[in-house]
Motif scaffolding. Structure first.
Motif, PDB file in Angstrom:
ATOM      1  N   ALA A   1       0.837  -1.047  -0.335  1.00 26.32           N
ATOM      2  CA  ALA A   1      -0.193  -0.036   0.023  1.00 26.32           C
ATOM      3  C   ALA A   1       0.954   1.173   0.124  1.00 26.32           C
ATOM      4  CB  ALA A   1      -0.712   0.119   1.034  1.00 26.32           C
TER       5      ALA A   1
ATOM      6  N   MET B   1      -5.483  -0.729   3.442  1.00 23.76           N
ATOM      7  CA  MET B   1      -4.178  -0.512   2.258  1.00 23.76           C
ATOM      8  C   MET B   1      -5.407   1.240   1.462  1.00 23.76           C
ATOM      9  SD  MET B   1      -6.521  -3.700   0.189  1.00 23.76           S
ATOM     10  CE  MET B   1      -5.334  -5.484   0.014  1.00 23.76           C
TER      11      MET B   1
ATOM     12  N   CYS C   1      -3.906   3.975   0.182  1.00 20.69           N
ATOM     13  CA  CYS C   1      -2.901   4.360  -1.651  1.00 20.69           C
ATOM     14  C   CYS C   1      -4.204   4.407  -2.214  1.00 20.69           C
ATOM     15  CB  CYS C   1      -2.007   3.260  -1.226  1.00 20.69           C
ATOM     16  SG  CYS C   1      -3.170   1.674  -2.351  1.00 20.69           S
TER      17      CYS C   1
END
Length: 206
Positions: free
Chosen positions: A130, A166, A169
Motif C-alpha cells: 500500500a 490499504m 493508497c
C-alpha cells in the motif's frame, strides 16, 4: 548493545528489547543501531531474534533511523528463521514510504515472501504494498491490481484488516475498484466485519 538484549539478560520477555529500542531512538544512537543490525547475522538465534525486534520497534517510533538498512531487511525476507522473516517484513512496513524505490526494485522478493510467509508476514506485506502504491504512480500501476487480487481472494477474516491497511493508497481514481471488491466480499463476512467495511466505505465518501 547486544548485552542489553533480553536473551543476553536471561529474560524471556520482550521488555528489555523494547526499552533498548526506545533508548536508541531517544539518543539517535546511529552507531548503536548499526551494532543491532550486525547482530542479525549472529549465529545465536536468540540474539538475532532480539535484534530484529529492536529494529522494528525503532521503525515504529523513528523509521528514519532504520531506513538505510532496507536491503538488509529485504535479504532476510526469505530466511529459514521465520522470526527474522516476519520481523523483517514488519520493519519494512514501517519504512516503505521512505524506501519505496529500494523496495520496488526488489519487488519480486517481497512478493515471494508474501506468498510463502506467515500470517504476520502477509499482514505487514499489505502495508508495504500500500505504501508503494502511495509513493509512486508507476508503482501503483503494478502493485494496486495485486492488492485488489489479494483482497478478492484472501480469507474472510482478513478482509477488514487488510482493507484498512490499504486505505493509505486509496484515491478518487482507484476507490471505485476498491469498493467493488469489498462489496463482493460482503456475503462472506460476519456482521461485525461488515460494520468495519461500512466504516471504510463511508470514510471514502467524505
Amino acid at each position: 548493545m547486544l548485552t542489553k538484549l533480553g536473551s543476553s539478560l536471561g529474560r524471556n520477555d520482550e521488555e528489555p528489547n523494547i526499552e533498548l529500542a526506545v533508548e536508541l531512538c531517544e539518543t539517535n544512537n546511529i552507531k548503536g543501531i548499526e551494532e543491532i543490525v550486525q547482530g542479525l547475522k549472529c549465529k545465536d538465534k536468540a540474539i538475532a531474534n532480539d535484534c530484529i525486534k529492536v529494529l522494528y520497534e525503532i521503525g515504529s517510533r523513528k523509521p528514519e533511523l532504520i531506513a538505510d538498512y532496507t536491503n538488509e531487511f529485504i535479504s532476510l525476507l526469505l530466511s529459514k528463521n521465520n522470526r527474522l522473516a516476519w520481523g523483517s517484513m514488519t520493519a519494512l512496513a514501517t519504512i516503505a514510504d521512505l524506501s519505496a524505490d529500494e523496495i520496488y526494485s526488489k519487488l519480486d522478493i517481497v512478493k515471494k515472501a508474501y506468498e510463502a510467509g506467515s500470517v504476520i508476514t502477509v499482514d505487514n506485506s499489505i502495508t508495504v504494498f500500500a505504501k508503494l502504491c502511495k509513493a509512486n504512480e508507476l508503482y501503483q500501476e503494478e502493485v494496486f491490481p495485486f492488492l485488489m487480487q489479494h483482497l478478492a481472494t484472501c480469507r474472510s477474516k482478513e478482509v477488514p484488516q487488510h482493507a484498512e491497511r490499504m486505505m493509505i493508497c486509496i484515491t478518487a481514481d482507484n476507490s471505485k475498484d476498491f469498493v467493488e471488491v469489498l462489496e463482493k466480499r460482503r456475503v462472506d463476512l460476519t456482521d461485525s466485519q461488515n460494520k468495519r467495511i461500512n466504516k471504510i466505505i463511508k470514510s471514502l465518501s467524505k
